[in-house]
Design an enzyme around this catalytic site. Sequence first.
Site, PDB file in Angstrom:
ATOM      1  N   GLY A 214       0.838  -1.205   0.071  1.00 47.56           N
ATOM      2  CA  GLY A 214       0.059   0.096  -0.140  1.00 47.56           C
ATOM      3  C   GLY A 214       0.892   1.326  -0.006  1.00 47.56           C
ATOM      4  O   GLY A 214       1.770   1.414  -0.741  1.00 47.56           O
ATOM      5  N   ALA A 243      -9.527  -2.434  -6.850  1.00 50.63           N
ATOM      6  CA  ALA A 243      -8.874  -2.815  -8.018  1.00 50.63           C
ATOM      7  C   ALA A 243      -7.484  -2.204  -8.099  1.00 50.63           C
ATOM      8  O   ALA A 243      -6.708  -2.215  -9.004  1.00 50.63           O
ATOM      9  CB  ALA A 243      -9.425  -2.334  -9.300  1.00 50.63           C
ATOM     10  N   ALA A 244      -6.868  -1.370  -6.921  1.00 52.44           N
ATOM     11  CA  ALA A 244      -5.450  -1.062  -6.944  1.00 52.44           C
ATOM     12  C   ALA A 244      -4.532  -2.233  -7.247  1.00 52.44           C
ATOM     13  O   ALA A 244      -3.677  -1.991  -7.984  1.00 52.44           O
ATOM     14  CB  ALA A 244      -5.292  -0.398  -5.475  1.00 52.44           C
ATOM     15  N   GLY A 245      -4.568  -3.397  -6.541  1.00 50.48           N
ATOM     16  CA  GLY A 245      -4.098  -4.445  -6.829  1.00 50.48           C
ATOM     17  C   GLY A 245      -3.909  -4.933  -8.342  1.00 50.48           C
ATOM     18  O   GLY A 245      -3.070  -5.382  -8.988  1.00 50.48           O
ATOM     19  N   ASP A 246      -5.389  -5.151  -8.731  1.00 56.20           N
ATOM     20  CA  ASP A 246      -5.397  -5.609  -9.989  1.00 56.20           C
ATOM     21  C   ASP A 246      -4.503  -4.765 -11.059  1.00 56.20           C
ATOM     22  O   ASP A 246      -4.349  -5.243 -11.935  1.00 56.20           O
ATOM     23  CB  ASP A 246      -6.903  -5.740 -10.492  1.00 56.20           C
TER      24      ASP A 246
HETATM   25  O1  RIB Z   1     -10.041  -7.071  -6.788  1.00 59.16           O
HETATM   26  C1  RIB Z   1     -10.973  -6.146  -7.060  1.00 59.16           C
HETATM   27  C2  RIB Z   1     -12.196  -7.173  -7.628  1.00 59.16           C
HETATM   28  O2  RIB Z   1     -12.300  -8.247  -6.451  1.00 59.16           O
HETATM   29  C3  RIB Z   1     -13.499  -6.604  -7.746  1.00 59.16           C
HETATM   30  O3  RIB Z   1     -13.543  -5.804  -9.081  1.00 59.16           O
HETATM   31  C4  RIB Z   1     -14.452  -7.483  -7.590  1.00 59.16           C
HETATM   32  O4  RIB Z   1     -15.328  -7.934  -8.426  1.00 59.16           O
HETATM   33  C5  RIB Z   1     -13.643  -8.869  -6.967  1.00 59.16           C
HETATM   34  O5  RIB Z   1     -13.224  -9.569  -7.961  1.00 59.16           O
END
Ligand code: RIB
Length: 294
Positions: A214, A243-246
């Site tokens: 973070g 969605a920061a990690g994604d």
């Molecule tokens: O990492 C965030 C995501 O986790 C969200 O968009 C939700 O759908 C879950 O999959």
Amino acid sequence: MKKIAVIGSLNMDYVITVPSMPQVGETVLSTGFSLVPGGKGANQAYAAGRLGGQVVMLGAVGQDSAGDALCQSLASAGVDVSRIKHCEGLPTGSAFIPVDAEGNNSILVAQGANGAVDISYIKENRDVLESCDIVLLQLEIPLETVVFVAKTAKELGKTVILDPAPARRDIPEELYRCVDYLKPNETELAILTDGRPAEYLRSSGVKNIVVTLGEKGGFLLTEDGQNEPFPAVEAVQVVDTTAAGDSFTGAMAVALARGDSLRQAVRFASTVAAIVVARKGAQTSIPSLDEITT
Ligand code: RIB
């Protein structure tokens, strides 16, 4: 630019803003509600596409309006959605996400069609794995499928990136042995290592580990034996960490695909994640390449 295949989940996010997270047994009135395209796999694919990557996604949705909206969102980011399975009789995955006044979230996922991303579907789409260079995985589809994809990708000589979210303790070593880049956050790392030092994951076969912490930045454990910290890029103001990690993982994949070093890729990914936390929602918060100034 190398090609990226993302194999993972697609969810419609039901985002509920709350003054504070509900305690067990408590009812909290929300201050806002919205539907936002999400899912860890889809968010990573969307980020990689928006940031200039050549991306194809494998995953599953229901034959419903949420599934159509999720595919449209990915297509708008330039992601090839032609191989996404539209399952009869199963709903598109859903995520229920309360976000508090500090931008923190909790996520409940109703898996729906994501559970149908099985090995036979992957076998039918083997050519997608054959024609890509980088395979990006998370853990929101069946674990046996993730293991199968990673093993197949390794046999084909591809680079495998695993974002181990949601984290679980039963990840088999045969999966770790296929992973070139593992990207846990602090909480996920604690679950994966179960009290052991992070080096345990390297000794289990993972080549490189990128741990995000973070606003404290993170650290790298690399295949050449380095253990080094990396700084955070400061966010203007944290609004929603969803969605920061994604987006970090999707951005890192794009940077590696265009030939950046791991350190450069992590710097780029940190910049992207700092923008994402300053905006609301999952895919709605992910910037395009021309918004990045590193
Ligand atoms: O990492 C965030 C995501 O986790 C969200 O968009 C939700 O759908 C879950 O999959």
